[in-house]
Design a protein around this motif. Structure first.
Motif, short mmCIF file in Angstrom:
data_model
loop_
_atom_site.label_atom_id
_atom_site.label_comp_id
_atom_site.label_asym_id
_atom_site.label_seq_id
_atom_site.Cartn_x
_atom_site.Cartn_y
_atom_site.Cartn_z
N TYR A 1 -3.49 -4.68 -11.04
CA TYR A 1 -2.65 -3.65 -10.41
C TYR A 1 -3.47 -2.44 -9.97
O TYR A 1 -3.11 -1.77 -9.00
CB TYR A 1 -1.54 -3.22 -11.37
N SER A 2 -4.56 -2.15 -10.67
CA SER A 2 -5.45 -1.09 -10.21
C SER A 2 -6.03 -1.44 -8.84
O SER A 2 -6.15 -0.57 -7.96
CB SER A 2 -6.58 -0.86 -11.22
N THR A 3 -6.38 -2.71 -8.66
CA THR A 3 -6.88 -3.18 -7.36
C THR A 3 -5.81 -3.00 -6.30
O THR A 3 -6.10 -2.54 -5.17
CB THR A 3 -7.29 -4.66 -7.45
N PHE A 4 -4.58 -3.36 -6.63
CA PHE A 4 -3.48 -3.20 -5.69
C PHE A 4 -3.32 -1.74 -5.27
O PHE A 4 -3.15 -1.42 -4.08
CB PHE A 4 -2.18 -3.72 -6.32
N MET A 5 -3.38 -0.82 -6.24
CA MET A 5 -3.21 0.60 -5.94
C MET A 5 -4.36 1.12 -5.07
O MET A 5 -4.14 1.89 -4.13
CB MET A 5 -3.13 1.40 -7.24
N VAL A 6 -5.59 0.70 -5.37
CA VAL A 6 -6.73 1.12 -4.54
C VAL A 6 -6.54 0.65 -3.10
O VAL A 6 -6.76 1.41 -2.15
CB VAL A 6 -8.04 0.58 -5.14
N GLN A 7 -6.11 -0.61 -2.93
CA GLN A 7 -5.91 -1.12 -1.57
C GLN A 7 -4.78 -0.40 -0.85
O GLN A 7 -4.85 -0.18 0.36
CB GLN A 7 -5.65 -2.62 -1.60
N GLU A 8 -3.72 -0.03 -1.58
CA GLU A 8 -2.63 0.70 -0.95
C GLU A 8 -3.12 2.05 -0.43
O GLU A 8 -2.75 2.47 0.67
CB GLU A 8 -1.49 0.90 -1.96
N VAL A 9 -3.91 2.75 -1.23
CA VAL A 9 -4.45 4.05 -0.80
C VAL A 9 -5.35 3.86 0.43
O VAL A 9 -5.27 4.64 1.40
CB VAL A 9 -5.22 4.73 -1.95
N ILE A 10 -6.19 2.82 0.41
CA ILE A 10 -7.11 2.59 1.53
C ILE A 10 -6.33 2.19 2.78
O ILE A 10 -6.62 2.68 3.89
CB ILE A 10 -8.14 1.50 1.15
N ARG A 11 -5.30 1.34 2.64
CA ARG A 11 -4.50 0.95 3.80
C ARG A 11 -3.82 2.17 4.44
O ARG A 11 -3.71 2.27 5.66
CB ARG A 11 -3.42 -0.06 3.38
N SER A 12 -3.35 3.08 3.60
CA SER A 12 -2.60 4.23 4.11
C SER A 12 -3.50 5.30 4.70
O SER A 12 -3.13 5.96 5.69
CB SER A 12 -1.75 4.84 2.99
N ASN A 13 -4.66 5.51 4.12
CA ASN A 13 -5.48 6.67 4.50
C ASN A 13 -6.84 6.33 5.12
O ASN A 13 -7.33 7.10 5.95
CB ASN A 13 -5.71 7.55 3.26
N PHE A 14 -7.43 5.21 4.70
CA PHE A 14 -8.79 4.88 5.17
C PHE A 14 -8.86 3.39 5.54
O PHE A 14 -9.60 2.62 4.91
CB PHE A 14 -9.83 5.20 4.10
N PRO A 15 -8.09 2.94 6.53
CA PRO A 15 -8.05 1.49 6.84
C PRO A 15 -9.41 0.91 7.20
O PRO A 15 -9.65 -0.28 6.99
CB PRO A 15 -7.08 1.42 8.03
N GLY A 16 -10.32 1.73 7.70
CA GLY A 16 -11.64 1.22 8.05
C GLY A 16 -12.47 0.83 6.84
O GLY A 16 -13.48 0.12 6.99
N LEU A 17 -12.06 1.25 5.66
CA LEU A 17 -12.81 0.93 4.44
C LEU A 17 -12.26 -0.29 3.70
O LEU A 17 -12.67 -0.55 2.57
CB LEU A 17 -12.79 2.13 3.48
N PHE A 18 -11.34 -1.02 4.34
CA PHE A 18 -10.68 -2.10 3.60
C PHE A 18 -11.66 -3.16 3.08
O PHE A 18 -11.50 -3.68 1.98
CB PHE A 18 -9.62 -2.78 4.47
N ASP A 19 -12.68 -3.48 3.86
CA ASP A 19 -13.65 -4.48 3.40
C ASP A 19 -14.43 -4.02 2.16
O ASP A 19 -15.06 -4.83 1.49
CB ASP A 19 -14.63 -4.83 4.52
N TRP A 20 -14.37 -2.71 1.88
CA TRP A 20 -15.03 -2.17 0.69
C TRP A 20 -14.04 -1.95 -0.46
O TRP A 20 -14.41 -1.39 -1.49
CB TRP A 20 -15.71 -0.84 1.02
N SER A 21 -12.79 -2.40 -0.28
CA SER A 21 -11.75 -2.08 -1.26
C SER A 21 -12.05 -2.66 -2.64
O SER A 21 -11.81 -2.00 -3.66
CB SER A 21 -10.39 -2.59 -0.77
N LEU A 22 -12.58 -3.88 -2.69
CA LEU A 22 -12.86 -4.47 -4.00
C LEU A 22 -14.02 -3.75 -4.68
O LEU A 22 -14.00 -3.57 -5.91
CB LEU A 22 -13.17 -5.96 -3.86
N GLY B 1 -4.95 -8.02 -0.69
CA GLY B 1 -5.64 -8.69 0.40
C GLY B 1 -7.08 -9.04 0.05
O GLY B 1 -7.67 -8.51 -0.89
N SER B 2 -7.61 -9.96 0.83
CA SER B 2 -9.02 -10.37 0.67
C SER B 2 -9.85 -9.75 1.78
O SER B 2 -9.48 -9.83 2.95
CB SER B 2 -9.14 -11.89 0.73
N PRO B 3 -10.97 -9.13 1.45
CA PRO B 3 -11.88 -8.63 2.50
C PRO B 3 -12.39 -9.78 3.36
O PRO B 3 -12.35 -10.95 2.94
CB PRO B 3 -13.01 -7.98 1.69
N GLY B 4 -12.88 -9.44 4.53
CA GLY B 4 -13.35 -10.47 5.45
C GLY B 4 -14.46 -11.33 4.86
O GLY B 4 -14.52 -12.54 5.09
#
Length: 537
Positions: free
Chosen positions: A285-306, A366-369
């Motif tokens: 769930y911590s991973t889920f929350m990090v991805q939610e923040v990145i999707r909302s505010n920093f979508p360009g960093l999604f591949d670095w979400s994990l 989600g899974s990074p590219g």
């Protein structure tokens, strides 16, 4: 009119008629128009003749035919591709692709197509693009012919092979030629060479091709076909075995991640932590929350979400573990059954808390590219997410080894594990070693949650799927021994994957549990038992 002039006129008109018929048979427009009144068998022959023209302009018409978008005009039996235009159809010339008018929908009828015709069409389109200047197009064309072999493509294939300079495409074309050759009237020697080529091709498709050909080829070829099928089946059995080993190692790496933190806390502190699975769940769930923040505010960093989620999950779950140890568990040392009941209650509280905050349904992570997709080695299939999880599991394992063997904290942990009283008398603050050891084990479980979020559903019940298996791994490998946890996790993972196809997933787990019980009867301390005065006492 003399007899000579009469015969000359007859000869002239016969010649003219034959020439006209020959032109009609090689005129792609006339052949396409003939599809309008043809039955399925006649259409199959016409498709072969259309492909034999070698005219690439017919490809769109064949594609439209395969997709059911080819129509015949009832008034003159001319064939068109169509596009809806309100209550009418826009009529499109099948060769030029130009719009030639409109017609009411009632004025045209769809040319019927079945699956067999679609296969013939795919093979025909493959043949028409074998001479394309683009390598990818030629390779796709060869694949299309390989999947839908036809003797009518042989001459075109041989012409393409003679001109092909790329080794990869040439090999694929030769395989397609061999498959098509079995259904032709070529010599037995050529067919024997074709069987040898298909044998090298290998795979289940090759077996299907050879089995289909065995009912129609000359009886003298049956031994060659049977030998080729037997050889391919032996090769596939080896690859299936290797695939099961990989699946087992992949499952074992997941078990290693889930169990390695438990091995630390259980080995050092003797705590039966039934809430360990919930630490895994909190990490996910911590991973889920990090991805939610990145999707909302920093979508360009999604591949670095994990990569961002890893330290976040570790710190969150380590803090939860520290609070658990300081608030509850430190009062229950020496009473393992009470710690079991207390941590089981904590696990229920954590599950209900997550349900109240996030809801009971699964959450999407989600899974990074760089973790998406797959690749093959021979007949072994690898998915990138599993490959990365295996690498990550081993990285965590070796990082913990370095921490335990090369750091002051690791030295204190080992001292407390081997002889708690002696360690305390030497000035080691055993309560804080216990607290930070429990926090470390919980943090590692959080890292497991990050990895498991890529291959499992993120839900409040995530940890429950792994807690029993984690305890089995720890007990089998040797309580508190990291090497034992590694060997135990990989061994149980491979064993599970070999049992499941035979006896089923549920019975397979039961058999694994029975085998572990029998093993513990002989070696109560597991594969790699810890040594120390307090332990041996």
């Amino acid at each position: 009119m003399t007899i000579r002039s009469f015969l000359g006129a007859v000869f002239f008109f016969l010649t003219l008629g034959i020439a006209a018929q020959s032109m009609a048979q090689s005129d792609p427009k006339a052949l396409i128009d003939a599809l309008g009144t043809a039955d399925f068998k006649q259409a199959e022959t016409l498709i072969g003749q259309i492909a034999a023209t070698g005219d690439a302009r017919v490809v769109p018409a064949l594609e439209a035919f395969a997709s059911g978008e080819l129509y015949v005009r009832k008034a003159d039996n001319l064939v068109f591709m169509t596009r809806a235009a309100g209550s009418n159809f826009t009529l499109i010339d099948p060769l030029s692709g130009e719009t030639v008018g409109e017609a009411p929908k009632a004025a045209v009828s769809k040319i019927r197509v079945n699956n067999n015709l679609r296969r013939v069409i795919r093979a025909a389109m493959g043949g028409l693009t074998l001479l394309s200047p683009e390598k990818s197009v030629r390779l796709s064309a060869a694949d299309a012919v390989l999947k839908a072999p036809s003797a009518e493509n042989l001459e075109l294939l041989e012409a393409a092979i003679a001109k092909e300079a790329d080794n990869e495409v040439r090999t694929r074309m030769e395989e397609a030629r061999a498959v098509s050759l079995l259904s032709s009237d070529r010599s037995l020697a050529e067919k024997k060479d074709a069987i040898a080529t298909i044998k090298k091709l290998g795979g289940r498709d090759a077996i299907g091709i050879l089995m289909a050909a065995s009912s129609s080829v000359d009886q003298s070829l049956k031994p060659d076909i049977d030998s080729a099928i037997s050889s391919i089946e032996s090769s596939l059995a080896f690859w299936d075995y290797a695939q099961n080993v990989w699946y087992g190692l992949s499952l074992g790496s997941v078990l290693l991640l889930a169990a390695i933190g438990l091995a630390i806390t259980f080995g050092v502190m003797g705590i039966i932590n039934m809430a360990h699975g919930e630490m895994v769940m909190i990490g996910a769930y911590s991973t889920f929350m990090v991805q939610e923040v990145i999707r909302s505010n920093f979508p360009g960093l999604f591949d670095w979400s994990l990569a961002i989620a890893l330290p976040a999950a570790f710190l969150v779950t380590a803090f939860v573990g520290l609070v658990m140890e300081r608030g509850v568990i430190r009062f229950l040392y020496g009473r393992p059954l009470e710690t079991l009941l207390a941590t089981w209650g904590i696990s229920l509280i954590l599950q209900q808390g997550v349900r109240s905050i996030f809801g009971p349904t699964n959450r999407e992570v989600g899974s990074p590219g760089w973790m998406s997709g797959s690749f093959s080695v021979g007949y072994l299939n690898f998915t990138w997410n599993r490959v990365w999880i295996v690498c990550f599991s081993l990285s965590v394992f070796f990082a913990l080894l370095v921490l335990l063997k090369r750091s002051a904290f690791g030295l204190q942990m080992r001292a407390v594990t081997q002889n708690r009283r002696m360690a305390s008398s030497m000035g080691i603050r055993t309560p804080w070693v216990d607290a930070f050891t429990f926090a470390l084990g919980s943090g590692v479980a959080g890292l497991a949650g990050v990895a498991l979020s890529q291959i499992d559903n993120v839900s409040p019940n995530l940890g429950q799927s792994y807690i029993i298996d984690s305890f089995m791994v720890v007990v089998f490998g040797g309580v508190g021994n990291l090497w034992g946890t590694l060997v135990g996790a990989l061994s149980l993972g491979v064993l599970n994957k070999f049992l499941e196809p035979t006896v089923g997933a549920v019975l397979g787990k039961i058999l694994v549990l029975v085998l572990i019980i029998l093993f513990i009867q002989k070696r109560p301390r597991g594969l790699f038992a810890l040594k120390g005065r307090a332990i041996e006492a």
